[in-house]
Design an enzyme around this catalytic site. Structure first.
Site, mmCIF file in Angstrom:
data_model
loop_
_atom_site.group_PDB
_atom_site.id
_atom_site.type_symbol
_atom_site.label_atom_id
_atom_site.label_comp_id
_atom_site.label_asym_id
_atom_site.label_seq_id
_atom_site.Cartn_x
_atom_site.Cartn_y
_atom_site.Cartn_z
ATOM 1 C CB CYS A 194 -2.182 -3.177 5.114
ATOM 2 S SG CYS A 194 -3.766 -2.456 5.248
ATOM 3 C CE LYS A 218 -3.302 -4.417 1.349
ATOM 4 N NZ LYS A 218 -4.223 -3.694 2.325
ATOM 5 C CG ASP A 225 -1.853 -1.226 1.159
ATOM 6 O OD1 ASP A 225 -1.986 -1.726 0.284
ATOM 7 O OD2 ASP A 225 -2.758 -1.438 2.241
#
Length: 230
Positions: free
Chosen positions: A165, A130, A34
């Site tokens: 994450c 995702k 990310d």
């Protein structure tokens, strides 16, 4: 950059579970979590200086892994309204202006959703959307399929947020039988406390925690390989 504090006792206790001192590039994936404009850029809805501080070490690792022949995968946190991808309605209070802005920023097709432009994302790298914090929890299952097809045993994790994450993905990877290394100085959280808390728990139970310099050193030893599973 974070002030990293990982106690010696935690490193020692975790050594028996997760300690990896070799990298076989053909069975390794660097997964960059990310590093999107929304999470990194100064104007990003979640943008933090700590995330901008890890751009250089991540890019260094990306280039080194790519040169060694390892798989490089980038994930993008994504919001979707599709029934099989959408999160439960109760998780997002769209009446809150900040939440509404955040949700809008993470929709596919927006500039904020894209990988932060200074990142060394190559055209042959994989970019996977995702839809949950943990990359393996994504209903689309793309990461798990890619790793299986490529015979990946070791996952090296970098990116943001360390305690959300990155940690979620590390736990899931461990439970699926992957060896996991989290790179301490190539991950970022909102605060030093959150970053260090995540590293502590990961080192105790779910992953080896190493530094960028450690990974680069292992990549320079091509004759050393991780033992095969089974």
């Amino acid at each position: 950059m974070h002030r990293i504090e990982l106690p010696d006792w935690a490193v020692e206790r975790g050594r028996g579970y997760n300690s990896f001192d070799a990298i076989d590039p053909e069975r390794t994936a660097l997964v960059v979590i990310d590093m999107q404009t929304a999470f990194v850029a100064e104007e990003g809805v979640f943008g933090k200086e700590s995330a901008r501080a890890i751009v250089e070490p991540i890019n260094t690792l990306v280039r080194a892994m790519r040169d060694a022949g390892a798989c490089v995968i980038w994930t993008r946190q994504t919001v979707s309204d599709a029934p099989h991808l959408a999160v439960p309605a109760w998780q997002y209070d769209l009446a809150d202006p900040f939440v509404a802005r955040a949700v809008a920023s993470l929709r596919s097709g927006t500039a904020a959703h894209e990988i932060y432009p200074p990142m060394a994302c190559g055209r042959d790298d994989l970019v996977l959307d995702k839809f949950r914090y943990g990359a393996f929890s994504c209903p689309a299952g793309a990461l798990a399929r890619v790793l299986h097809m490529r015979g990946i045993e070791l996952i090296v994790l970098v990116g943001t947020l360390t305690n959300v994450c990155v940690e979620s993905t590390a736990r899931e990877a461990n439970m699926r039988g992957h060896k996991v290394i989290v790179v301490a100085d190539a991950c970022a959280a909102a605060t030093d406390a959150e970053h260090n808390a995540a590293l502590l728990n990961l080192r105790l139970n779910f992953a080896d925690v190493q530094w960028t310099r450690d990974i680069l050193a292992l990549l320079q030893e091509p004759d050393r390989h991780l033992p095969l599973l089974g």
